[in-house]
Design a protein around this motif. Structure first.
Motif, mmCIF file in Angstrom:
data_model
loop_
_atom_site.group_PDB
_atom_site.id
_atom_site.type_symbol
_atom_site.label_atom_id
_atom_site.label_comp_id
_atom_site.label_asym_id
_atom_site.label_seq_id
_atom_site.Cartn_x
_atom_site.Cartn_y
_atom_site.Cartn_z
ATOM 1 N N ASN A 202 5.875 4.532 -10.454
ATOM 2 C CA ASN A 202 5.523 4.150 -9.876
ATOM 3 C C ASN A 202 4.179 4.026 -9.714
ATOM 4 O O ASN A 202 3.607 5.715 -9.357
ATOM 5 N N ILE A 203 3.215 3.158 -9.414
ATOM 6 C CA ILE A 203 1.957 2.849 -9.483
ATOM 7 C C ILE A 203 2.541 1.755 -7.733
ATOM 8 O O ILE A 203 2.423 0.490 -8.445
ATOM 9 N N VAL A 204 2.143 2.276 -6.689
ATOM 10 C CA VAL A 204 2.040 0.921 -5.554
ATOM 11 C C VAL A 204 0.862 0.677 -4.743
ATOM 12 O O VAL A 204 -0.145 2.139 -5.050
ATOM 13 N N VAL B 221 1.188 7.078 -8.429
ATOM 14 C CA VAL B 221 0.096 6.923 -7.758
ATOM 15 C C VAL B 221 -0.295 5.498 -6.415
ATOM 16 O O VAL B 221 0.651 4.716 -6.580
ATOM 17 N N VAL B 222 -0.558 5.506 -6.030
ATOM 18 C CA VAL B 222 -1.025 4.587 -4.530
ATOM 19 C C VAL B 222 -2.424 4.156 -4.922
ATOM 20 O O VAL B 222 -3.574 5.092 -5.484
ATOM 21 N N ALA B 223 -2.440 3.414 -5.209
ATOM 22 C CA ALA B 223 -4.077 2.594 -5.485
ATOM 23 C C ALA B 223 -4.099 0.585 -4.720
ATOM 24 O O ALA B 223 -3.084 0.503 -4.244
ATOM 25 N N GLN B 224 -5.363 0.801 -4.292
ATOM 26 C CA GLN B 224 -5.200 -0.911 -3.982
ATOM 27 C C GLN B 224 -4.775 -1.643 -4.587
ATOM 28 O O GLN B 224 -4.716 -1.671 -6.295
ATOM 29 N N LYS B 225 -4.172 -3.086 -4.594
ATOM 30 C CA LYS B 225 -3.660 -3.764 -5.031
ATOM 31 C C LYS B 225 -3.770 -4.380 -6.347
ATOM 32 O O LYS B 225 -3.666 -4.567 -7.553
ATOM 33 N N ASN B 226 -5.583 -4.675 -5.986
ATOM 34 C CA ASN B 226 -6.113 -4.888 -7.110
ATOM 35 C C ASN B 226 -6.625 -4.198 -8.162
ATOM 36 O O ASN B 226 -7.309 -4.110 -9.675
ATOM 37 N N VAL C 8 -3.268 9.430 -4.118
ATOM 38 C CA VAL C 8 -4.201 9.259 -3.692
ATOM 39 C C VAL C 8 -4.562 8.253 -3.907
ATOM 40 O O VAL C 8 -6.223 9.054 -3.456
ATOM 41 N N ALA C 9 -4.984 7.140 -4.215
ATOM 42 C CA ALA C 9 -6.837 6.708 -4.467
ATOM 43 C C ALA C 9 -6.517 4.758 -4.140
ATOM 44 O O ALA C 9 -6.791 4.176 -5.590
ATOM 45 N N ALA C 10 -6.474 4.750 -3.274
ATOM 46 C CA ALA C 10 -7.289 3.788 -2.979
ATOM 47 C C ALA C 10 -7.943 3.268 -2.050
ATOM 48 O O ALA C 10 -7.831 2.119 -1.418
#
Length: 76
Positions: free
Chosen positions: A74-76, A50-55, A7-9
């Motif tokens: 996957n990067i979501v 990896v869960v990231a901010q859209k930008n 979780v990297a958002a």
């Protein structure tokens, strides 16, 4: 099959930075590199998400390619 979900958002507001802290350098690499590397090298983990901010998704994709993190599925 074992998955690691990173979780990297975050936004890094408490650090008072204009950018997500996961991209700040630590030992000459972005901080997120070190987290991904640990899971990449772990024989118990088969895939990484990896869960990231859209930008930030494109930045994560570049890190995936640059460091050959082939377990990232996957990067979501």
């Amino acid at each position: 099959m074992n998955f690691a979900i990173i979780v990297a958002a975050g936004k890094g507001k408490r650090m008072k930075r204009n950018a997500n802290k996961i991209f700040l350098p630590l030992l000459n690499k972005p901080m997120i590199y070190h987290t991904i590397k640990n899971f990449q090298d772990c024989d118990l983990i088969n895939e990484i998400i990896v869960v990231a901010q859209k930008n930030d998704i494109n930045k994560i994709k570049k890190i995936k390619t640059q460091y050959n993190f082939d377990k990232i599925k996957n990067i979501v």
